[in-house]
Structure formats: C-alpha cells, structure tokens
Enzyme design. Structure first.
Site, PDB file in Angstrom:
ATOM      1  N   TRP A 275      38.932  42.514  44.000  1.00  0.00           N
ATOM      2  CA  TRP A 275      39.990  43.572  43.647  1.00  0.00           C
ATOM      3  C   TRP A 275      39.255  45.007  43.565  1.00  0.00           C
ATOM      4  O   TRP A 275      39.926  46.044  44.032  1.00  0.00           O
ATOM      5  CB  TRP A 275      40.983  43.280  42.632  1.00  0.00           C
ATOM      6  CG  TRP A 275      41.791  42.009  43.114  1.00  0.00           C
ATOM      7  CD1 TRP A 275      41.980  40.853  42.318  1.00  0.00           C
ATOM      8  CD2 TRP A 275      42.877  42.297  43.845  1.00  0.00           C
ATOM      9  NE1 TRP A 275      42.794  40.136  43.210  1.00  0.00           N
ATOM     10  CE2 TRP A 275      43.398  40.764  43.927  1.00  0.00           C
ATOM     11  CE3 TRP A 275      43.569  43.282  44.863  1.00  0.00           C
ATOM     12  CZ2 TRP A 275      44.442  40.504  44.763  1.00  0.00           C
ATOM     13  CZ3 TRP A 275      44.500  42.751  45.538  1.00  0.00           C
ATOM     14  CH2 TRP A 275      45.059  41.471  45.542  1.00  0.00           C
TER      15      TRP A 275
ATOM     16  N   LYS B 114      51.178  39.124  35.753  1.00  0.00           N
ATOM     17  CA  LYS B 114      50.375  38.263  35.266  1.00  0.00           C
ATOM     18  C   LYS B 114      50.607  38.085  33.842  1.00  0.00           C
ATOM     19  O   LYS B 114      50.589  36.771  33.426  1.00  0.00           O
ATOM     20  CB  LYS B 114      48.841  38.872  35.251  1.00  0.00           C
ATOM     21  CG  LYS B 114      48.548  39.619  36.767  1.00  0.00           C
ATOM     22  CD  LYS B 114      48.108  38.565  37.673  1.00  0.00           C
ATOM     23  CE  LYS B 114      47.462  39.355  38.927  1.00  0.00           C
ATOM     24  NZ  LYS B 114      47.777  38.213  40.162  1.00  0.00           N
TER      25      LYS B 114
ATOM     26  N   ASP C  62      41.576  48.970  36.675  1.00  0.00           N
ATOM     27  CA  ASP C  62      42.516  48.086  36.807  1.00  0.00           C
ATOM     28  C   ASP C  62      42.728  46.852  35.912  1.00  0.00           C
ATOM     29  O   ASP C  62      41.795  46.217  35.747  1.00  0.00           O
ATOM     30  CB  ASP C  62      42.536  47.531  38.415  1.00  0.00           C
ATOM     31  CG  ASP C  62      43.449  46.583  38.869  1.00  0.00           C
ATOM     32  OD1 ASP C  62      44.350  45.960  38.095  1.00  0.00           O
ATOM     33  OD2 ASP C  62      43.316  46.046  39.951  1.00  0.00           O
TER      34      ASP C  62
END
Length: 429
Positions: free
Chosen positions: A168, A264, A240
């Site tokens: 990511w 999540k 992030d």
C-alpha cells in the site's frame, strides 16, 4: 425504542415504536399477511414476517441462534462487533421513532445531522483529536487519498518522501508521481516487506513537503510501533492508517494528515475518514477535482454531496461501542492479548508454521504465516472453514495464510484458531 425479548442472547423482537405512525396499516392492505423469507448461509434461516392489519402495528421478528456466525478472519471488509450489528438490526426499519431507516434519510435532515455529528464527536473523544484538526467522512476509499493528499498540500514540483514498507505504501508513492515530486527514501521490497528501518538511518530530503508512511501494511503484516519525524521543520508526517485505525491510542498532533478506509476496524466499506490539520486546508492545486478538495468538504461538514450515510451511521455505532469498552487503551490491551496468543502458537510450532515478519514490527491486526509444507495450505483453509473459521487464505500476491484479528475479532475466535492449528499440526507433522 424497539422492545427486545431474551429467549436467546441473539434474539430480537422488533416492534414499531410509534403507534400513530403515518404509515397506516390500511395503506398496505395489498400486502396483508406478506411473508418474506431471506436465505442464509448459516444453519438457521432468518425470516421476517410483516402482518398488516388495522388493529395492530407492523411487527418484525428476527431470531438468531448462538453459533450461527462464523469467525471471519478477512482483511476487509472485515468482521464487525456483534453488539453493533444487533443494534443496527434493531434500528434498520425505523431509526429511533423517525419512521425511516437511516438508508432513507435526507443527508441534510436533522436526523442524519445528529448521526454524523455524534460520530465525529465520539471519534474525537476516542483519539483525543485536537480542535485544530478537521474530521472528514469521504468516499473513494483510502486509495483516492493517494491522489487527494498531494493535490491538497503540494505544488507539482514539491519534493515529498515515501517510506515504503509494503504494497500500500508502494501504491501511494506511484500515484503521487502524477501530482508532485516523490522519492522513495527506503523500501523493504528486496526483503519481501518484512521489516521497518531504523529512523536514524533514513536519508530524508530536508525540503520534503511531507513524509508518507503506511502505519500498518494489511498484506504483509508490518506495523509501525512508533513514528518517524520529518527532517524538514515545516514538513508533515502523513499516515495511511486504514488497517490499524482506532486499534490503539495515537498522538494525532504528530501528524499533518491521518486517513483510513473504514472497512477494517470501524465500519463497512464505503466511507473513508480523513483527519487533517486545518491550516493545510484551502491550498489545493487548481486542477484538483471538487470531490478531492478538502476545503469543499470541510466547509460543508462532509455533506457537500450525498455521503455514504449508512456507513457513517455504522461507524458511529462502532465508535460508541469502543467507548463503552473503555476507550482505545483498553482496546489495545485486548488486541495485544489476541496477537500474543497467535504469534506464540506460530513461534512455538517448531517450524510447522512461520511468520516472516521481524518480531519487533509484527502487526497486531494482520498476522501472515506460512506452513512448512506449502502443499497443505489448501487443506488448512478447507478444514478451517469446516470449523466455521473463514478467510484465512493469504493475499494472492504473497500466498500463505493470513489471520486478520481486528478489534471486533473476539478472543474466542483466536483461541479457536490456535486450537485448530495445533490439531492440524498433530495430524500432518
């Protein structure tokens, strides 16, 4: 409020709380005795029966039996707290006497305004967010923020630094190349993303507008336990936090921007939370699309266009639930207990199971592991599913296994997984 019976811990009996409701029974005469049966993959089907008569309000009975739900180890969309799901279930048809589901409300009405304001207030309490930060509820996933962040805080020629500890972080860097002048100052790719470097060894650009990190790499299971400081005195730390958001306390004041996809730890997919220091708002590049401009969303309190209303509502229920648990300090204790149990089982298996991540930076949220005999992986997943433990297959880019044990994964789920792992090893060692 809906009345609840207690024939089982998971049973609900829902009744329209407003007997003078504008939806009169005779308005639904063509639906008298309508019965709707939903299919379910669980052992006990769920049925909803609406009996509409002039003499009685619409009644809905939903029953679940303990044991119906699986232990879901998916990386996202992920498991949600059972208490939150049951609360949402009880309010689905008629939100607190409003005569509407949250899914039907105007996002500009007083009902939804109260929902989004409470969600923001509770999140501010959980993370102790300073007043000089705005909280935005946006769409597009964390991936959209890969573009929105440089567009809002950089000029095209501005240098920025990326510390890449997984897939990511790498995706964020590649997207930023379109909107600023990024540089990867460290990458763990050659070591298959299994570690985080010493911050003292980082060769940062002293003029970098920001330093970007992915606080927890969902795929590779690498998590920052502390955070680097930008060398530039006016530089920003941007993170992030999609897969460890609200899993532990964080000093928000150390960051210029924190962003996270909700799916999540704090809600269903569809809403992205951005916590941004207010002095960073209002400097977007001219080419910035309206929907990526933080100023537009901040001025409109995340209501510039129709937001993901139901997702925001669900996040609000989760925030309220986390506060009930005692806040993020208590949540972190629970998460450490679960992670320790699983990592100890892996490390104590004499090599039958292995976690590739350096111990000091192992994630509390996503636990990747491999089997010594890789040919057994498919069997492991299949047998675990029979025991109602699902989504244990690793990401397609790395293979192996991955157990995501977010806030909502109960200790019982990890205990059951560990017991299964030991039994599986005994059968196949």
């Amino acid at each position: 409020m809906a009345a609840t019976t207690s024939s089982s811990p998971h049973s609900l009996f829902l009744q329209n709380p407003n007997r003078n409701h504008p939806f009169k029974a005779n308005n639904f005469s063509s639906f008298t005795n309508l019965k709707i049966k939903t299919f379910s993959t669980r052992r006990t089907p769920m049925s909803i029966t609406c009996a509409s008569t002039a003499a009685a309000p619409i009644q809905t009975q939903i029953q679940n039996q303990e044991g119906d739900r699986v232990f879901n180890f998916a990386a996202g969309p992920a498991t949600l707290p059972e208490k939150v799901l049951l609360k949402a279930q009880s309010e689905l048809y008629d939100w607190r006497g409003s005569g509407m589901s949250v899914m039907e409300m105007s996002h500009r009405g007083k009902e939804f305004k109260s929902i989004i304001e409470k969600a923001e207030s509770d999140l501010r309490t959980l993370l102790n967010i300073p007043q000089e930060y705005s909280v935005l509820f946006l769409q597009g996933g964390a991936t959209t923020q890969f573009a929105a962040i440089p567009l809002n805080v950089c000029k095209p020629e501005d240098p920025v630094d990326f510390l890449v500890t997984g897939s990511w972080g790498d995706k964020a860097y590649k997207e930023a190349q379109k909107y600023c002048n990024p540089k990867v100052i460290w990458s763990g790719k050659t070591e298959k993303y299994t570690k985080i470097p010493s911050f003292e060894d980082l060769k940062q650009n002293p003029d970098a507008k920001f330093l970007h990190i992915c606080a927890n790499e969902t795929i590779h299971g690498v998590e920052f336990k502390n955070y680097p400081t930008p060398n530039n005195a006016t530089g920003l730390l941007i993170a992030d936090m999609s897969s460890n958001f609200c899993s532990k306390p964080v000093d928000v004041s150390k960051f210029g921007i924190i962003y996270a996809g909700a799916q999540k730890n704090v809600g269903p997919s569809g809403v992205t939370i951005v916590i941004v220091r207010k002095d960073l708002i209002g400097n977007a590049q001219e080419s910035t699309p309206v929907m990526l401009d933080y100023k537009i969303h901040d001025e409109n309190n995340s209501l510039y266009n129709t937001p993901p209303c139901y997702c925001i509502y669900m996040c609000g229920l989760v925030f309220d639930y986390l506060l009930e648990l005692g806040g993020l300090e208590e949540v972190e204790k629970m998460n450490k207990k679960k992670a320790d149990l699983l990592y100890n089982a892996i490390d104590g298996s004499n090599g039958f199971y292995r976690c590739p991540v350096e111990k000091s930076v192992r994630s509390l949220m996503n636990v990747p592991f491999t089997l010594e005999k890789s040919e057994l992986e498919a069997e492991f997943v299949k047998e675990a599913a029979k025991e109602q433990m699902v989504q244990l297959k690793g990401h397609r880019s790395v293979g192996g296994m991955r157990a995501s044990i977010y806030n909502a994964m109960p200790l019982a789920g990890v205990e059951k997984l560990v017991a299964f792992m030991k039994d599986f090893q005994a059968k196949h060692a």
